[in-house]
Design a protein around this motif. Structure first.
Motif, PDB file in Angstrom:
ATOM      1  N   ALA A   1       2.441   1.590  -3.454  1.00  0.00           N
ATOM      2  CA  ALA A   1       1.408   1.953  -4.424  1.00  0.00           C
ATOM      3  C   ALA A   1       1.089   3.446  -4.335  1.00  0.00           C
TER       4      ALA A   1
ATOM      5  N   LEU B   1      -4.914  -2.856  -5.296  1.00  0.00           N
ATOM      6  CA  LEU B   1      -5.016  -1.607  -4.539  1.00  0.00           C
ATOM      7  C   LEU B   1      -6.472  -1.195  -4.355  1.00  0.00           C
TER       8      LEU B   1
ATOM      9  N   LEU C   1       0.819  -1.211   0.000  1.00  0.00           N
ATOM     10  CA  LEU C   1       0.000   0.000   0.000  1.00  0.00           C
ATOM     11  C   LEU C   1       0.854   1.262   0.000  1.00  0.00           C
TER      12      LEU C   1
ATOM     13  N   GLY D   1      -7.105  -1.555  -0.462  1.00  0.00           N
ATOM     14  CA  GLY D   1      -7.020  -0.267   0.223  1.00  0.00           C
ATOM     15  C   GLY D   1      -8.188  -0.004   1.168  1.00  0.00           C
TER      16      GLY D   1
END
Length: 91
Positions: A14, A66, A11, A70
């Motif tokens: 990203a 993602l 994360l 997320g």
């Protein structure tokens, strides 16, 4: 199942799209971030990022992960925060 460190590294990378900034943010070495991401990619069986000497970008699979991971990770963090508040008697 992915380890917490793998999820956090994925994360952060990203978001940052830079191994050095990700390492600073996570307070680990750049090599650790790289190794963690490679381990996650091996676990998944496909690359999550494309890397050149100048750029780091999410692959289509990385973008999909993602988008799904997320919000779920944010929900986990919020649940833990609420539990900690309840444990301290804060409502």
């Amino acid at each position: 199942m992915a380890e917490t460190r793998e999820v956090e590294s994925f994360l952060a990378l990203a978001e940052e799209l830079h191994f050095g900034r990700t390492a600073e943010r996570l307070r680990v070495s750049t090599a650790q971030v790289s190794q963690t991401i490679r381990k996650l990619e091996r676990r998944i069986g496909a690359p999550l990022f494309t890397r050149t000497s100048r750029r780091v970008e999410l692959t289509p699979l990385g973008r999909q992960l993602l988008a799904e991971l997320g919000p779920a990770w944010s929900a986990v963090g919020a649940a833990l925060d609420r539990a900690a508040e309840a444990g301290r008697g804060v409502t």
